[in-house]
Motif scaffolding. Structure first.
Motif, PDB file in Angstrom:
ATOM      1  N   THR A  70      35.898  41.972  59.871  1.00  0.00           N
ATOM      2  CA  THR A  70      36.377  43.101  59.066  1.00  0.00           C
ATOM      3  C   THR A  70      35.477  44.320  59.262  1.00  0.00           C
ATOM      4  OG1 THR A  70      35.084  42.336  57.162  1.00  0.00           O
ATOM      5  CG2 THR A  70      37.368  41.609  57.294  1.00  0.00           C
ATOM      6  N   THR A  73      37.461  47.660  59.568  1.00  0.00           N
ATOM      7  CA  THR A  73      38.033  48.074  58.286  1.00  0.00           C
ATOM      8  C   THR A  73      36.968  48.594  57.347  1.00  0.00           C
ATOM      9  OG1 THR A  73      39.600  46.272  58.555  1.00  0.00           O
ATOM     10  CG2 THR A  73      39.562  47.349  56.423  1.00  0.00           C
ATOM     11  N   THR A 243      43.369  39.790  66.883  1.00  0.00           N
ATOM     12  CA  THR A 243      43.959  41.079  66.534  1.00  0.00           C
ATOM     13  C   THR A 243      44.695  40.996  65.199  1.00  0.00           C
ATOM     14  OG1 THR A 243      46.079  40.650  67.628  1.00  0.00           O
ATOM     15  CG2 THR A 243      44.298  41.555  68.995  1.00  0.00           C
ATOM     16  N   SER A 244      45.033  42.153  64.665  1.00  0.00           N
ATOM     17  CA  SER A 244      45.715  42.217  63.377  1.00  0.00           C
ATOM     18  C   SER A 244      47.106  41.596  63.423  1.00  0.00           C
ATOM     19  CB  SER A 244      45.843  43.678  62.929  1.00  0.00           C
ATOM     20  OG  SER A 244      44.573  44.285  62.867  1.00  0.00           O
ATOM     21  N   ARG A 260      42.857  47.763  66.698  1.00  0.00           N
ATOM     22  CA  ARG A 260      43.720  46.578  66.619  1.00  0.00           C
ATOM     23  C   ARG A 260      43.045  45.412  65.901  1.00  0.00           C
ATOM     24  NH1 ARG A 260      48.602  45.565  70.431  1.00  0.00           N
ATOM     25  NH2 ARG A 260      49.201  47.681  70.964  1.00  0.00           N
ATOM     26  N   GLU A 263      42.560  44.167  60.807  1.00  0.00           N
ATOM     27  CA  GLU A 263      42.960  43.075  59.914  1.00  0.00           C
ATOM     28  C   GLU A 263      42.822  41.723  60.607  1.00  0.00           C
ATOM     29  OE1 GLU A 263      44.550  43.249  56.283  1.00  0.00           O
ATOM     30  OE2 GLU A 263      42.787  44.403  56.840  1.00  0.00           O
ATOM     31  N   SER A 264      41.831  41.574  61.470  1.00  0.00           N
ATOM     32  CA  SER A 264      41.733  40.331  62.238  1.00  0.00           C
ATOM     33  C   SER A 264      41.410  39.128  61.359  1.00  0.00           C
ATOM     34  CB  SER A 264      40.688  40.476  63.351  1.00  0.00           C
ATOM     35  OG  SER A 264      39.401  40.712  62.817  1.00  0.00           O
ATOM     36  N   ALA A 267      44.450  38.165  59.312  1.00  0.00           N
ATOM     37  CA  ALA A 267      45.469  37.616  60.216  1.00  0.00           C
ATOM     38  C   ALA A 267      45.195  36.146  60.497  1.00  0.00           C
ATOM     39  CB  ALA A 267      45.508  38.414  61.522  1.00  0.00           C
ATOM     40  N   PHE A 311      49.980  49.731  59.059  1.00  0.00           N
ATOM     41  CA  PHE A 311      49.054  49.219  58.052  1.00  0.00           C
ATOM     42  C   PHE A 311      48.308  50.408  57.458  1.00  0.00           C
ATOM     43  CE2 PHE A 311      44.641  47.855  57.131  1.00  0.00           C
ATOM     44  CZ  PHE A 311      44.910  46.998  56.074  1.00  0.00           C
ATOM     45  N   VAL A 331      50.836  44.299  63.102  1.00  0.00           N
ATOM     46  CA  VAL A 331      50.000  43.700  62.062  1.00  0.00           C
ATOM     47  C   VAL A 331      50.828  42.717  61.254  1.00  0.00           C
ATOM     48  CG1 VAL A 331      50.524  45.538  60.410  1.00  0.00           C
ATOM     49  CG2 VAL A 331      48.383  44.268  60.176  1.00  0.00           C
TER      50      VAL A 331
END
Length: 694
Positions: A70, A73, A243-244, A260, A263-264, A267, A311, A331
């Motif tokens: 994260t 983010t 990846t997201s 990308r 939001e890994s 996810a 997103f 996403v």
């Protein structure tokens, strides 16, 4: 010693904890460490060494290293990214401020909009113009681009986003501007909107390019340090980033397009929940992932989480779409709120208990960590209520101090309201559960789902402690806490396919459709996506998913229509219209007879086959053996302590049945079974809570 078994390591860096999962053949080990914010790779390396020592293996034995984080983010939310400049078409300097000219709350005259990542003083323009068809109307003024370089150097800019009008249709001007800046400013990161988001809609494309540029130096530096540190340790395997959209990609692609990865971690959690749902045959699932910093809610139907193309990061209003910074990437569709174990509790100006979104993170952490944190967090409330064994938290690696929790709760929550520490802890627990229940309700309504018809799958370090109460609030009657729930996202990484998705805008009307042109575009996209996937696939079979985003001419939103994996023919146009109109009618009750239909964008997903789990057989239920111990639990509704049994998860055999209230403890988390539920262990080792009959 490893007997030729494949060795796979997954790492999930969260805001509070770093989770590590090691699979050697069919054997799995897990570790949970506090994240090291200033050098995230340190916790990864420390945890990797510890878990490999447990398995008597070395880093050189690892075949596959899969990583999610994260960091991107958090850098956007906390505004810790690079000093970034934006270069736009002359006359379009203020795209980031104008946005779509819409308001996320139509009747609030004092709404707060998220602060743009690039201030106006760092936005520049150059003369150039390309129209919507990709035709050049005004050539790029190359001298004007060169003249910007001294200004950018003087401002200490380290990253540049270039977003020209209609660059999705013709990227030539962006590419040339990027080449000029690379010559004039060696070492500066450059992001082209036509590379990171070649789609129509100027604001979203510009916002995505800016977000990528903002986090690229940070993520590039981190990933380079991580790769180098692993090589020093004699790592010889393959590195992949999640990846997201729920796939994994190469480290080179991740360093180029770090947006990308925003939001890994979540996810990975959605993939984990989908795998559990498939194992247990649960076709309607609400995944509930609560870690140390945030909680994520995701609807999963028929074992597949729903995907989206946009997103929002850093929402100003928690539940209102349009209040965040849009990032246009593939996403997994979910709602995320600042409600985790580290979320800080306080009293607001109206004497209400509020929780989050501010988090104590790993430094200093909740008060009970004894690392200098003075403000009460959700974990402090759980400790004060007796839901957590302070001596066995995180497998005993972190000793908690209940007295510090009580002192913080009493000082910041209890004393202002005239409550004792335990009642204050109950208030915090109730508020954070209601926050998550509200998020789940909103998400279900937005997706048109009846939330009570779903099974709740809870994972993450904090979710199993709160899942029963959240389920009570939203009317869910069945809750599942899978094995390794405390590190669920990292486990999900191991099941993620190697994949890459491209989306490109190319307008086409069905009544004037050029099948050769569109088929050529789709094949070009397939070749590009395959090139990014084939290296990591190592010869594994690949599959494609082709999609058109269609709408009636003049409407503002599109419907996804799946395409055949072959060149399109004139005969396909009838099928495309019928499929679109069926999808439109499903959403809006009726199609519009004879109305013109257009395609705005095209999507190409190339992926390896996902790892399909095996179904679990039913087990014979029987009473559980004697409890491993007992805990004093403060029942807020009764207003006093009660003694409840404490079980160790690893000591419970499949089929074991216990009645709530009780606690089932394990190294990565603990599961609280409220008085409303009974629980049993199923054939996969999951804790299954079922609502007691009224």
């Amino acid at each position: 010693m490893l007997e030729g078994a494949e060795v796979r390591l997954a790492v999930d860096i969260g805001g509070t904890f770093t989770d590590i999962v090691l699979d050697i053949g069919c054997k799995r080990r897990t570790r949970k460490l506090l994240t090291t914010p200033t050098q995230p790779e340190q916790a990864v390396l420390d945890g990797t060494r510890l878990i490999l020592a447990d398995a008597r293996a070395r880093i050189s034995d690892i075949d596959v290293f899969i990583h999610g984080t994260t960091l991107a983010t958090n850098a956007i939310i906390e505004r810790r990214g690079a000093k970034t400049a934006l270069i736009a078409t002359e006359g379009f300097r203020d795209v980031l401020d104008i946005g779509t000219e819409s308001r996320y709350d139509q009747y609030d005259l004092s709404i707060d909009k998220p602060k743009p990542l690039v201030p106006r003083s760092l936005r520049f323009t150059v003369p150039e113009r390309v129209d919507a068809h990709g035709d050049v109307r005004l050539p790029l003024d190359e001298a004007a681009v060169r003249a910007l370089a001294p200004q950018l150097r003087a401002l200490d800019v380290t990253s540049v986003a270039i977003a020209f009008l209609h660059a999705y249709a013709n990227p030539a001007h962006e590419r040339r501007a990027g080449e000029i800046l690379a010559e004039e400013m060696p070492g500066v990161s450059i992001t082209l909107s036509s590379a990171v988001c070649p789609e129509i809609r100027e604001y979203e494309r510009t916002s995505t390019a800016v977000a990528n540029a903002y986090v690229q130096p940070l993520m590039d530096s981190y990933l380079a340090r991580m790769e180098q540190a692993l090589q020093v340790e004699q790592f010889r395997g393959a590195i992949y980033l999640v990846t997201s959209g729920g796939g994994v990609t190469s480290i080179a692609t991740a360093r180029r397009f770090p947006v990308r990865l925003v939001e890994s971690g979540p996810a990975g959690g959605a993939i984990f929940a989908g795998q559990i749902a498939a194992t247990l045959g649960e076709r309607k699932v609400l995944s509930f992932d609560m870690g140390g910093t945030t909680a994520k809610i995701c609807l999963i139907e028929n074992f597949e989480p729903e995907s989206s193309r946009v997103f929002e990061v850093d929402r100003a209003a928690r539940f209102l779409k349009g209040s965040g910074l849009p990032v246009r990437i593939p996403v997994i569709e979910m709602v995320e709120i600042g409600a985790g174990g580290g979320s800080i509790a306080r009293i607001d100006a109206m004497k209400r208990v509020t929780v989050g979104p501010e988090s104590a993170s790993s430094e200093p952490g909740p008060a009970c960590y004894g690392r200098g944190g003075q403000r009460p967090a959700v974990t402090d409330s759980d400790v004060a209520l007796g839901m957590i064994d302070p001596d066995a938290f995180a497998g005993g690696t972190i000793r908690l101090d209940p007295e510090l929790s009580k002192q913080a709760l009493l000082r910041d929550v209890g004393a202002p309201l005239g409550l004792n520490a335990e009642t204050a802890a109950y208030a915090v627990h109730e508020v954070v559960c209601e926050n998550m229940a509200s998020a789940a309700r909103v998400h279900a309504v937005e997706r048109g789902a009846v939330i009570g018809h779903h099974t709740l799958i809870a994972f993450g370090g904090a979710a199993p402690l709160h899942a029963a109460r959240v389920a009570e609030k939203i009317g869910v009657t069945r809750v599942i806490v899978p094995s390794n729930a405390g590190v669920g996202s990292a486990v999900g990484f191991l099941a993620a396919p190697i994949a890459y998705e491209l989306v490109r805008s190319r307008h086409a009307r069905l009544d004037g459709f050029d099948t050769a042109l569109v088929s050529g575009l789709l094949q070009e996209m397939a070749d590009e996506a395959r090139a990014l996937v084939e290296h990591g696939a190592s010869g594994a079979p690949l599959r494609e998913r082709r999609v058109a985003f269609m709408r009636y001419v003049g409407q503002g939103h599109e419907i996804t229509v799946e395409l055949p994996n072959r060149p399109l023919t004139v005969d396909d146009l009838t099928t495309l219209r019928a499929t679109f109109e069926a999808g439109y009618a499903a959403l809006f009750e009726r199609a519009i007879p004879g109305a013109a239909i257009e395609v705005l964008s095209w999507s190409m997903l190339v992926t390896t086959e996902p790892r399909n789990p095996t179904a679990v057989a039913e087990v014979t239920r029987k009473p559980a053996g004697p409890a491993a111990g007992h805990r004093k639990f403060f029942d807020g509704r009764a207003g006093h302590f009660v003694e409840i049994p404490l079980y160790r998860r690893e000591q419970m055999a499949p089929g074991a049945v216990i009645a709530g209230p009780a606690v089932i403890a394990e190294d990565e988390t603990s599961t609280f079974i409220s008085n409303s539920f009974d629980a049993h262990i199923d054939g996969a080792g999951s804790i299954v809570m079922e609502r007691k009959a009224a």
